[in-house]
Write an enzyme that holds these catalytic residues in place. Structure first.
Site, mmCIF file in Angstrom:
data_model
loop_
_atom_site.group_PDB
_atom_site.id
_atom_site.type_symbol
_atom_site.label_atom_id
_atom_site.label_comp_id
_atom_site.label_asym_id
_atom_site.label_seq_id
_atom_site.Cartn_x
_atom_site.Cartn_y
_atom_site.Cartn_z
ATOM 1 N N ASP A 34 -4.922 -10.285 -7.811
ATOM 2 C CA ASP A 34 -5.624 -8.961 -8.495
ATOM 3 C C ASP A 34 -3.707 -8.289 -9.908
ATOM 4 O OD1 ASP A 34 -5.410 -7.375 -6.546
ATOM 5 O OD2 ASP A 34 -6.717 -6.429 -6.635
ATOM 6 N N GLU A 38 -12.785 -0.266 -9.994
ATOM 7 C CA GLU A 38 -12.609 -0.785 -11.228
ATOM 8 C C GLU A 38 -13.211 -1.103 -12.429
ATOM 9 O OE1 GLU A 38 -11.979 -1.436 -7.920
ATOM 10 O OE2 GLU A 38 -9.991 -2.430 -7.423
ATOM 11 N N GLU A 90 0.922 -1.343 -0.266
ATOM 12 C CA GLU A 90 0.238 -0.264 0.264
ATOM 13 C C GLU A 90 0.816 2.051 -0.390
ATOM 14 O OE1 GLU A 90 -3.276 -0.156 -0.719
ATOM 15 O OE2 GLU A 90 -3.704 -2.436 0.135
ATOM 16 N N ARG A 121 0.530 3.852 -3.215
ATOM 17 C CA ARG A 121 -0.271 4.714 -3.371
ATOM 18 C C ARG A 121 0.519 6.536 -3.100
ATOM 19 N NH1 ARG A 121 -5.300 3.565 0.472
ATOM 20 N NH2 ARG A 121 -5.282 1.453 -0.235
HETATM 21 C C1 DMJ Z 1 -6.195 0.247 -5.240
HETATM 22 O O1 DMJ Z 1 -5.875 0.452 -3.765
HETATM 23 C C2 DMJ Z 1 -5.492 0.200 -5.925
HETATM 24 O O2 DMJ Z 1 -6.150 -0.342 -6.863
HETATM 25 C C3 DMJ Z 1 -4.846 -1.651 -6.175
HETATM 26 O O3 DMJ Z 1 -4.535 -2.862 -6.893
HETATM 27 C C4 DMJ Z 1 -6.829 -2.959 -5.403
HETATM 28 N N1 DMJ Z 1 -7.404 -1.814 -4.295
HETATM 29 C C5 DMJ Z 1 -7.499 -0.281 -4.085
HETATM 30 C C6 DMJ Z 1 -9.062 -0.022 -4.831
HETATM 31 O O4 DMJ Z 1 -10.016 -1.321 -5.608
#
Ligand code: DMJ
Length: 553
Positions: free
Chosen positions: A278, A448, A150, A154
């Site tokens: 994902d 998404e 994270e 971010r």
């Molecule tokens: C985000 O922090 C990023 O896209 C991550 O890869 C998956 N989840 C969240 C948003 O849903």
């Protein structure tokens, strides 16, 4: 004779109205037959592709400006109540830090490039002032640590894109400082990173396992920083992870969601494109694109993974033929395993629709750079055509999950018929409209679907996708916007009036509103030929590497 002419004209008029009404009435769950042909442009396969000069996609100024106003509303409330805090609780009007010793810019840094793209000079000037005067990574974190993934996607991603879009060295200095504090996470026997890091003491916190997505979603950021600084360490630490994952691959080319950071092998665990899985798949393609398609090893990994997804996970509902991505649950021990198919799809999976379309027009192009908008099927390889069609169908499947009381999609969907919901062939587990809501029923301002709609719009120029995006934006405005400022998660997409949860996720300003803005803005604001977006929607430039990669075919 004249009367017959008039009758003919009336009949023609009625036929035109009926045709118009038919197309207008197409709902998300009723894609036109032969949808790929409709949305793409099928032509004879053997034709040599020719690059077609085309007009840039122009802005829809009214809708673009409405999205900018929504960003200002979200940011304005955060700035009023919680400026500098990592997280924002808009109902109680307070912020919260991940560390008791102060914030690490989770929300501020995550939002800066959206301001730059939107041209919000005043908001940008206050946010950059905060970075200049208050940002520090000399923090312990709660329980002494921060999440590696994270923090990278971010904050490191946000600093890098802010640097690229502003050319202000301040961001690059902070990015180097942060990356140096994160680097020790890679000091494990396998080279896979550990999940947590203490930024103040510069120590990774070992716990033996790491999620596959977390280990493999640091690469765009560390490679970009290596290219900028010419420091090859950033590159090779991130790249080693990909070599370890490649060596551990299963015959299906699908990746279980947990890995052992000591031996570098997969831990027997679920296979899914949702949480913890994902962005492994997302970054296979994006690493290939980031270095201008100069590293075929990522193309091979990406193609193999997409084959595995098609072989094992893509499904269609029996009634409405909605496409979705199922999950696999392992049964058995020590890999003497059979796998059970689970017809569950996280909202997170909806990124895959746009990613497949992007992959089809790049990795799946017969001649790189020679793909029309929308693509002619002659311009795509066999695999490119398959991925294009699957991407379009998955996007329709995701849109079908927006057929709720709020027009917003839930966090988790079961793609199976349910007696409670005869008019749609999916349901939300543990929830009933008007009844108590389960976790699965939430909409937490996730990006998404709009991410995929943005890509679909850019790659087709088809207004259908702008219309979908606008519908979602209107639903967010109606149900997630708070009268007292900011936006919040809603607890149940199927119950109106809605109940809110006291959280405005940082990805709302960094991703959801950015993708919506880009969908309605002029294409030149962010050309896809020049940038890849990291998984938190931070744009990073495509480049030819000046560092010699060590992981190759
Ligand atoms: C985000 O922090 C990023 O896209 C991550 O890869 C998956 N989840 C969240 C948003 O849903």
């Amino acid at each position: 004779m004249r009367r017959r002419n008039i009758q003919c004209l009336v009949l023609l008029f009625l036929a035109a109205v009926a045709t118009h009404l038919y197309f207008v009435s197409l709902s998300p769950s009723d894609p036109p037959e032969d949808f790929a042909e409709w949305s793409g442009n099928d032509e004879i396969e053997d034709t040599e592709p020719i690059a077609v000069p085309r007009r840039m996609l122009a802005a829809d100024a009214h809708k673009r400006d409405a999205v900018v106003a929504a960003f200002q509303y979200a940011w304005g409330a955060y700035e009023r109540d919680a400026m500098g805090s990592d997280e924002y609780h808009p109902i109680s009007h307070r912020g919260h830090n991940l560390s008791s010793s102060g914030g690490i810019g989770y929300t501020v840094v995550d939002s800066i490039d959206t301001m730059l793209l939107m041209g919000l000079h005043q908001e940008y000037s206050r946010a950059s002032h905060w970075v200049r005067t208050s940002l520090s990574f000399d923090r312990d974190g709660h329980d002494r640590c921060f999440n590696t993934f994270e923090t990278t996607i971010r904050v490191l991603g946000g600093l890098l894109s802010a640097y690229h879009l502003s050319a202000d060295d301040m961001y690059l200095h902070h990015a180097v400082d942060l990356a140096d504090r994160i680097l020790p996470v890679f000091d494990t026997p396998s080279g896979l990173p550990v999940t947590s890091v203490n930024l103040r003491t510069r120590a990774g916190i070992a716990d033996g396992s790491v999620s596959t997505a977390e280990a493999t979603t640091l690469q765009l950021e560390f490679r970009d920083l290596a290219q900028l600084t010419k420091n090859a360490t950033y590159w090779h630490k991130a790249e080693k992870v990909m070599a370890v994952v490649d060596a551990a691959r299963l015959p299906s080319n699908l990746a279980p969601i947990s890995m052992n950071s000591n031996d570098g092998l997969f831990i027997q665990s679920d296979i899914r494109l949702g949480s913890r899985g994902d962005s492994y798949y997302e970054y296979l393609l994006k690493q290939y694109l980031q270095t201008d398609r100069t590293e075929p090893v990522y193309l091979k990994m990406y193609e193999d993974a997409m084959q595995g997804i098609h072989d094992h996970l893509i499904q269609k509902t029996p009634t409405r033929k909605l496409a979705y991505v199922a999950e696999l649950f392992p049964k058995g021990v020590n890999w003497r395993t059979t796998w059970d198919l689970n017809h569950k799809q996280d909202h997170l999976v909806c990124f895959l629709a746009g990613s497949l379309m992007l992959g089809a027009t790049t990795a799946g192009a017969r001649r790189p750079g020679a793909v029309s908008v929308p693509p002619k099927m002659a311009e795509l390889t066999r695999i490119g055509k398959r991925d294009w069609n699957t991407g379009i169908e998955l996007l329709e499947g995701c849109m079908a999950t927006h057929k709720t009381a709020t027009g917003l999609s839930p966090e988790i969907v079961q793609f199976q018929p349910s007696a409670d919901q005869p008019d749609r062939d999916w349901y939300i587990k543990g929830s009933r409209p008007g009844g108590p809501a389960s976790y699965d029923a939430k909409y937490m301002l996730r990006p998404e679907t709009v991410e995929s709609l943005f890509l679909a719009w850019r790659l087709t120029g088809n207004k259908r996708y702008r219309d979908y995006a606008w519908g979602i934006f209107e639903s967010i405005e109606k149900h997630c916007r708070l009268a007292s400022g900011g936006y919040a998660t809603i607890l149940d997409v199927d119950t109106v009036p809605v109940r809110h949860e006291d959280k405005q996720e940082t990805f709302y300003m960094s991703e959801t509103l950015k993708y919506l803005f880009l969908t309605f803005a002029d294409e030149s604001v962010l050309p896809l030929e020049e940038y890849v977006l990291n998984t938190e929607a931070h744009p990073l430039p495509i480049f030819r590497p000046s560092i010699q990669p060590m992981f190759s075919l």
